[in-house]
Design a protein around this motif. Structure first.
Motif, PDB file in Angstrom:
ATOM      1  N   ALA A   1       0.952  -1.223   0.053  1.00  0.00           N
ATOM      2  CA  ALA A   1       0.133   0.053  -0.101  1.00  0.00           C
ATOM      3  C   ALA A   1       1.029   1.160  -0.076  1.00  0.00           C
ATOM      4  CB  ALA A   1      -0.842  -0.042   1.324  1.00  0.00           C
ATOM      5  N   PRO A   2       0.547   2.362  -0.985  1.00  0.00           N
ATOM      6  CA  PRO A   2       1.357   3.501  -0.729  1.00  0.00           C
ATOM      7  C   PRO A   2       1.255   4.285   0.413  1.00  0.00           C
ATOM      8  CG  PRO A   2      -0.510   3.784  -2.078  1.00  0.00           C
ATOM      9  CD  PRO A   2      -0.558   2.329  -1.825  1.00  0.00           C
ATOM     10  N   TRP A   3       2.253   5.195   0.642  1.00  0.00           N
ATOM     11  CA  TRP A   3       1.886   6.082   1.588  1.00  0.00           C
ATOM     12  C   TRP A   3       1.071   7.567   1.038  1.00  0.00           C
ATOM     13  CZ3 TRP A   3       4.500   5.046   6.373  1.00  0.00           C
ATOM     14  CH2 TRP A   3       5.621   4.238   6.279  1.00  0.00           C
ATOM     15  N   GLN A   4       0.217   7.775   2.084  1.00  0.00           N
ATOM     16  CA  GLN A   4      -0.805   8.826   1.848  1.00  0.00           C
ATOM     17  C   GLN A   4      -0.052  10.103   2.285  1.00  0.00           C
ATOM     18  OE1 GLN A   4      -3.378   8.574  -0.068  1.00  0.00           O
ATOM     19  NE2 GLN A   4      -3.327   6.303  -0.071  1.00  0.00           N
ATOM     20  N   VAL A   5       0.255  11.218   1.274  1.00  0.00           N
ATOM     21  CA  VAL A   5       1.076  12.342   1.602  1.00  0.00           C
ATOM     22  C   VAL A   5      -0.176  13.640   1.603  1.00  0.00           C
ATOM     23  CG1 VAL A   5       2.771  13.906   1.029  1.00  0.00           C
ATOM     24  CG2 VAL A   5       2.909  11.511   0.848  1.00  0.00           C
ATOM     25  N   GLY A   6      -0.147  14.096   2.579  1.00  0.00           N
ATOM     26  CA  GLY A   6      -1.303  15.460   2.392  1.00  0.00           C
ATOM     27  C   GLY A   6      -0.550  16.576   1.853  1.00  0.00           C
ATOM     28  N   ILE A   7      -1.010  17.335   1.148  1.00  0.00           N
ATOM     29  CA  ILE A   7      -0.538  18.537   0.502  1.00  0.00           C
ATOM     30  C   ILE A   7      -1.221  19.751   1.204  1.00  0.00           C
ATOM     31  CG2 ILE A   7      -0.282  19.869  -1.673  1.00  0.00           C
ATOM     32  CD1 ILE A   7       1.128  17.167  -1.617  1.00  0.00           C
ATOM     33  N   GLN A   8      -0.332  20.578   1.994  1.00  0.00           N
ATOM     34  CA  GLN A   8      -0.817  21.702   2.653  1.00  0.00           C
ATOM     35  C   GLN A   8      -1.947  22.560   1.997  1.00  0.00           C
ATOM     36  OE1 GLN A   8      -0.131  22.665   5.964  1.00  0.00           O
ATOM     37  NE2 GLN A   8      -1.600  24.427   5.451  1.00  0.00           N
ATOM     38  N   HIS A   9      -2.836  22.821   2.536  1.00  0.00           N
ATOM     39  CA  HIS A   9      -3.933  23.796   1.892  1.00  0.00           C
ATOM     40  C   HIS A   9      -3.184  25.221   1.953  1.00  0.00           C
ATOM     41  CE1 HIS A   9      -7.370  26.410   0.889  1.00  0.00           C
ATOM     42  NE2 HIS A   9      -7.950  25.435   0.909  1.00  0.00           N
ATOM     43  N   PRO A  10      -3.165  25.998   0.719  1.00  0.00           N
ATOM     44  CA  PRO A  10      -2.234  27.013   0.895  1.00  0.00           C
ATOM     45  C   PRO A  10      -2.913  28.255   1.339  1.00  0.00           C
ATOM     46  CG  PRO A  10      -3.013  26.564  -1.493  1.00  0.00           C
ATOM     47  CD  PRO A  10      -3.470  25.515  -0.595  1.00  0.00           C
TER      48      PRO A  10
ATOM     49  N   ILE B   1      -5.101  20.087   1.213  1.00  0.00           N
ATOM     50  CA  ILE B   1      -6.027  20.299   0.065  1.00  0.00           C
ATOM     51  C   ILE B   1      -6.264  19.087  -0.825  1.00  0.00           C
ATOM     52  CG2 ILE B   1      -4.245  21.162  -1.401  1.00  0.00           C
ATOM     53  CD1 ILE B   1      -6.346  23.426  -2.089  1.00  0.00           C
ATOM     54  N   ALA B   2      -5.266  18.278  -0.762  1.00  0.00           N
ATOM     55  CA  ALA B   2      -5.189  16.974  -1.455  1.00  0.00           C
ATOM     56  C   ALA B   2      -4.379  15.814  -0.750  1.00  0.00           C
ATOM     57  CB  ALA B   2      -4.632  17.265  -2.986  1.00  0.00           C
ATOM     58  N   ARG B   3      -4.617  14.662  -1.171  1.00  0.00           N
ATOM     59  CA  ARG B   3      -3.975  13.670  -0.623  1.00  0.00           C
ATOM     60  C   ARG B   3      -3.349  12.802  -1.709  1.00  0.00           C
ATOM     61  NH1 ARG B   3      -3.384  13.061   4.309  1.00  0.00           N
ATOM     62  NH2 ARG B   3      -5.019  14.213   5.696  1.00  0.00           N
ATOM     63  N   ILE B   4      -1.952  12.537  -1.733  1.00  0.00           N
ATOM     64  CA  ILE B   4      -1.397  11.881  -3.080  1.00  0.00           C
ATOM     65  C   ILE B   4      -0.787  10.513  -2.558  1.00  0.00           C
ATOM     66  CG2 ILE B   4       0.657  12.180  -4.403  1.00  0.00           C
ATOM     67  CD1 ILE B   4      -0.178  15.212  -4.636  1.00  0.00           C
ATOM     68  N   PRO B   5      -1.175   9.550  -3.002  1.00  0.00           N
ATOM     69  CA  PRO B   5      -0.604   8.109  -2.802  1.00  0.00           C
ATOM     70  C   PRO B   5       0.859   8.103  -3.310  1.00  0.00           C
ATOM     71  CG  PRO B   5      -2.069   7.975  -4.585  1.00  0.00           C
ATOM     72  CD  PRO B   5      -2.160   9.473  -4.291  1.00  0.00           C
TER      73      PRO B   5
ATOM     74  N   SER C   1       4.296   5.612  -3.601  1.00  0.00           N
ATOM     75  CA  SER C   1       5.127   4.381  -3.132  1.00  0.00           C
ATOM     76  C   SER C   1       6.599   4.234  -3.330  1.00  0.00           C
ATOM     77  CB  SER C   1       4.596   3.302  -4.234  1.00  0.00           C
ATOM     78  OG  SER C   1       3.173   2.775  -3.959  1.00  0.00           O
ATOM     79  N   ARG C   2       6.967   5.190  -4.277  1.00  0.00           N
ATOM     80  CA  ARG C   2       8.416   5.333  -4.388  1.00  0.00           C
ATOM     81  C   ARG C   2       8.592   6.854  -4.659  1.00  0.00           C
ATOM     82  NH1 ARG C   2       9.344   5.898  -9.695  1.00  0.00           N
ATOM     83  NH2 ARG C   2      11.494   5.613  -9.558  1.00  0.00           N
ATOM     84  N   GLY C   3       9.819   7.353  -4.945  1.00  0.00           N
ATOM     85  CA  GLY C   3      10.407   8.473  -5.293  1.00  0.00           C
ATOM     86  C   GLY C   3      10.102   9.511  -3.860  1.00  0.00           C
ATOM     87  N   ALA C   4      10.003  10.841  -4.457  1.00  0.00           N
ATOM     88  CA  ALA C   4       9.718  11.946  -3.299  1.00  0.00           C
ATOM     89  C   ALA C   4       8.958  13.029  -3.958  1.00  0.00           C
ATOM     90  CB  ALA C   4      11.304  12.528  -3.255  1.00  0.00           C
ATOM     91  N   ILE C   5       8.497  13.843  -2.802  1.00  0.00           N
ATOM     92  CA  ILE C   5       7.446  14.866  -3.034  1.00  0.00           C
ATOM     93  C   ILE C   5       7.951  16.186  -2.497  1.00  0.00           C
ATOM     94  CG2 ILE C   5       5.765  14.046  -1.337  1.00  0.00           C
ATOM     95  CD1 ILE C   5       3.560  14.332  -3.102  1.00  0.00           C
ATOM     96  N   ALA C   6       7.883  17.225  -3.068  1.00  0.00           N
ATOM     97  CA  ALA C   6       8.148  18.502  -2.277  1.00  0.00           C
ATOM     98  C   ALA C   6       7.181  19.469  -2.843  1.00  0.00           C
ATOM     99  CB  ALA C   6       9.560  18.766  -2.544  1.00  0.00           C
ATOM    100  N   THR C   7       6.854  20.336  -2.072  1.00  0.00           N
ATOM    101  CA  THR C   7       5.873  21.466  -2.196  1.00  0.00           C
ATOM    102  C   THR C   7       6.574  22.805  -1.891  1.00  0.00           C
ATOM    103  OG1 THR C   7       3.994  20.238  -1.551  1.00  0.00           O
ATOM    104  CG2 THR C   7       3.651  22.335  -1.670  1.00  0.00           C
TER     105      THR C   7
ATOM    106  N   VAL D   1      -3.577  15.587 -11.177  1.00  0.00           N
ATOM    107  CA  VAL D   1      -5.078  15.446 -11.032  1.00  0.00           C
ATOM    108  C   VAL D   1      -5.462  14.806 -12.487  1.00  0.00           C
ATOM    109  CG1 VAL D   1      -5.262  17.199  -9.298  1.00  0.00           C
ATOM    110  CG2 VAL D   1      -4.968  17.851 -11.522  1.00  0.00           C
ATOM    111  N   ASN D   2      -6.027  13.804 -12.172  1.00  0.00           N
ATOM    112  CA  ASN D   2      -6.716  12.778 -13.280  1.00  0.00           C
ATOM    113  C   ASN D   2      -5.622  12.984 -14.636  1.00  0.00           C
ATOM    114  OD1 ASN D   2      -9.024  12.701 -11.996  1.00  0.00           O
ATOM    115  ND2 ASN D   2      -9.593  14.561 -12.456  1.00  0.00           N
TER     116      ASN D   2
END
Lengths: 299, 385
Positions: free
Chosen positions: A187-196, A203-207, A209-215, A298-299
């Motif tokens: 199962a992937p990790w659920q990463v929350g994106i801060q509402h600006p 404001i969104a949740r992004i699954p 499983s690999r790699g990295a995410i930055a805002t 998004v889609n």
């Protein structure tokens, strides 16, 4: 018996957390090593300690003698150079001295005269960089790795966790997130994106499983003066707060360093180029002034 | 559009370089830590076979060794290490070889049990920066019949963005030999001196993230009293003192390969060594060690070493005839033999403390009746902070 371990701590001025699956016996050693690695990186690159590499380089500015740097620092300086070139000069690690005139808690804009005095000391094009020798040619010039060292550190911690035998885990350094691997059941990790615009809300949740995410967003540090929003993203050429068309940009890439760089550059660029990330080859989600989202996530 | 894809390519390649450079395998950074380590080793030499012994004790040496070392930074780019070794041994040692009634070589062991102690004090002063380091070493060792002073100066120079390491060193020692009971045993050496001078050059390179290759070549020159002060030789029914040339030149080389297997969390260390001296002793050895990590706390290291050497040109177990050059030695260490050593080491790591336990079994085979076998068990404790 392998179980999920979470460890939260403060480092690099941020709330940090590592989560990973490991045996009880191995977990404390892994946490110890990860925190030690992060502390070592912080001690090496912080502006706040006189013995750090950053302080050594800054102290030598204008003194006539270049500083010989180690290979890791050389790698970071090379990265800074590529970032400067690829952002057309908007991402510049010599622009940190602008913080001397920009105080986002003061509610006041910088004095134009003091700003003008700083500008000649900003500009990566002025530095002399021939590995392993780095030199800032003017007294008072400074570099600051703060723009990407936390993202780099997140990647380093992922490498460390993998070397310790961890396969399932995640590193979160103040919102810069790098994944070791999904949960043991895939199962992937659920990463929350801060509402600006709403603190402590996603404001969104992004699954992931690999790699990295930055805002990167205009909400991290800002002040409102006469209804005008001045954010912490500054243009190194004129020293002024930019007016981003995007208020938040989230990027997913193989490495946190890349994700963070793309998010920052996209924010800086969005003043003039609202769609800089289109066809850039990374996955992204961007939010505009009307809080509408677009991007290939998004889609 | 094309231009933006190139941004990803440019940043990716810069990031890739960076993560490659910061791999722990590449770095050899000074750690600016204080380390304290203690090790106790108990060697137990195997008993002689009664059929190989003409006279004297069957029991050989028992040796206990205590080693303590402390390393601490002196300044930002220097550190000092101090080490103390205390060694006590007791037992009998091979004295000389005689032919028995069938003409086979049998050993005469030293009569009385020998009790000896040796103490050594060493100091290393290391100075380093990101791309190079040098170490100055001094040591002194003393026992009742032997004193030794030694120095070393060595360094490393890292190249190819830390992927390659050039190592070099010179060292020398002067030993002072004053055999015990020289007034009882005529001809035992007193006030003899032995000098050693050595130089080496090595290069190792990180070939991939998981592979390290290295080679090393060294030369050593010995002069002075190179015989064994206590050993004798049987020459046509006469007993004479062990007598060897007073010069020896040595050359040796080695190759090493370290291969890390990430999926197994293990590494194979392979070492090959070749050696030759101008007494015509040549030797070859192969060492294989498997370093198995179990989580981040445990490491198991089984290893196996094979060694073979040829005999010195003047060596005989006993001499039927006199030699024109007057050189005689029946020391088993100059005979042709093969040896196999099997070791097993367990290392347990806590946050700042590491404990390791090692067992070794060594066994030599060849024609000499006194070839050595031993088992050694050692326990080490170390901490760094």
């Amino acid at each position: 018996m392998v179980s999920l371990h979470k460890h939260s701590f403060k480092a690099m001025g941020s709330r940090c957390e590592i989560q990973f699956y490991a045996s009880e016996a191995a977990a404390s050693g892994i946490i110890h090593n990860a925190v030690a690695r992060l502390e070592a990186l912080e001690a090496k690159y912080t502006r706040y300690r006189p013995k750090s590499v950053t302080s050594q380089i800054n102290r030598a500015a204008g003194g006539g003698e270049p500083v010989e740097v180690d290979s890791e620092t050389a790698g970071l300086l090379n990265y800074a150079q590529v970032l400067f070139e690829q952002s057309d000069g908007l991402f510049d690690i010599t622009s940190g001295i602008l913080r001397r005139v920009w105080n986002f808690r003061s509610g006041k804009l910088p004095e134009a005269e003091r700003l003008q005095q700083l500008l000649p000391r900003i500009g990566w094009q002025q530095v002399r960089w021939e590995a392993p020798y780095f030199y800032l040619p003017t007294v008072g010039m400074e570099i600051d790795f703060g723009g990407f060292v936390k993202e780099y550190a997140a990647d380093q911690l992922v490498a460390l966790l993998k070397a310790e035998g961890v396969e399932h885990g995640l590193v979160n350094l103040g919102g810069d997130i790098a994944v070791v691997g999904p949960h043991p059941d895939n199962a992937p990790w659920q990463v929350g994106i801060q509402h600006p615009r709403k603190q402590e809300q996603a404001i969104a949740r992004i699954p992931l499983s690999r790699g990295a995410i930055a805002t990167s967003g205009d909400y991290e540090r800002f002040m409102l003066i006469d209804g005008e929003r001045y954010c912490h993203l500054l243009n190194p050429r004129n020293g002024l707060s930019i007016r981003p068309q995007r208020i938040s940009v989230t990027v997913i890439a193989d490495q946190c360093l890349l994700a963070g760089s793309f998010a920052s550059v996209a924010m800086l660029k969005s003043e003039t180029d609202t769609n800089w990330l289109a066809d850039s080859g990374v996955h992204y989600l961007q939010i505009d002034q009307n809080l509408s989202m677009d991007g290939n996530l998004v889609n | 559009m094309q231009e933006k894809k190139s941004t990803l390519a440019a940043l990716s390649s810069a990031a890739m370089m960076l993560s490659g450079l910061a791999q722990p395998a590449l770095a050899n950074p000074p750690d600016q830590k204080t380390q304290i380590a203690y090790r106790f080793t108990n060697y137990s030499e195997g008993e002689m076979d009664a059929k190989d012994v003409a006279e004297g004790s069957l029991e050989r040496y028992q040796i206990q060794v205590h080693q303590l070392s402390v390393k601490t930074p002196v300044s930002e780019d220097t550190e000092i290490s101090l080490s103390v070794v205390n060694e006590t041994m007791s037992g009998a040692s091979p004295w000389y070889v005689v032919p028995n009634a069938e003409g086979e070589a049998v050993q005469v062991m030293s009569g009385a049990t020998i009790d000896e102690a040796r103490n050594e004090l060493g100091m290393d002063f290391r100075s380093y920066n990101t791309s190079s380091e040098t170490t100055l070493s001094l040591s002194v060792s003393a026992e009742n019949d032997y004193e030794s002073l030694a120095f070393g100066y060595s360094g490393q120079w890292r190249t190819l963005q830390q992927r390659g390491t050039l190592s070099w060193g010179i060292s020398g020692s002067r030993d002072f030999i004053n055999a015990t009971d020289a007034n009882i045993y005529a001809g035992r050496p007193v006030e003899e001196i032995k000098n050693r001078l050595r130089g080496y050059l090595g290069y190792s390179i990180v070939m991939t993230r998981n592979r390290l290759f290295g080679m090393n070549i060294g030369v050593t020159s010995l002069d002075g009293y190179l015989s064994d002060a206590y050993k004798l030789a049987w020459v046509d029914n006469e007993i004479v003192r062990d007598n060897r040339p007073d010069v020896q030149n040595q050359v040796g080389g080695s190759l090493m390969l370290r291969q890390f297997f990430p999926e197994a969390q293990a590494a194979l260390h392979t070492d090959i060594k070749l050696y030759q001296n101008d007494w015509e002793v040549t030797s070859e050895s192969l060492d294989l060690a498997w370093y198995q990590n179990l989580g981040s706390k445990w490491q198991l290291v089984p290893s196996l070493r094979y060694y073979h050497q040829s005999a010195a040109t003047f060596y005989e177990p006993f001499y039927e005839n006199r030699r024109a050059d007057g050189f005689y030695s029946s020391d088993y260490r100059l005979s042709e033999f093969s040896a196999v050593s099997a070791r097993f080491k367990v290392i347990r790591q806590w946050n700042t403390v590491s404990v390791n336990l090692q067992y070794e079994n060594y066994s030599a085979s060849g024609d000499h009746p006194a070839l050595l076998s031993y088992s050694a068990i050692s326990l080490g404790v170390g901490t760094s902070f």
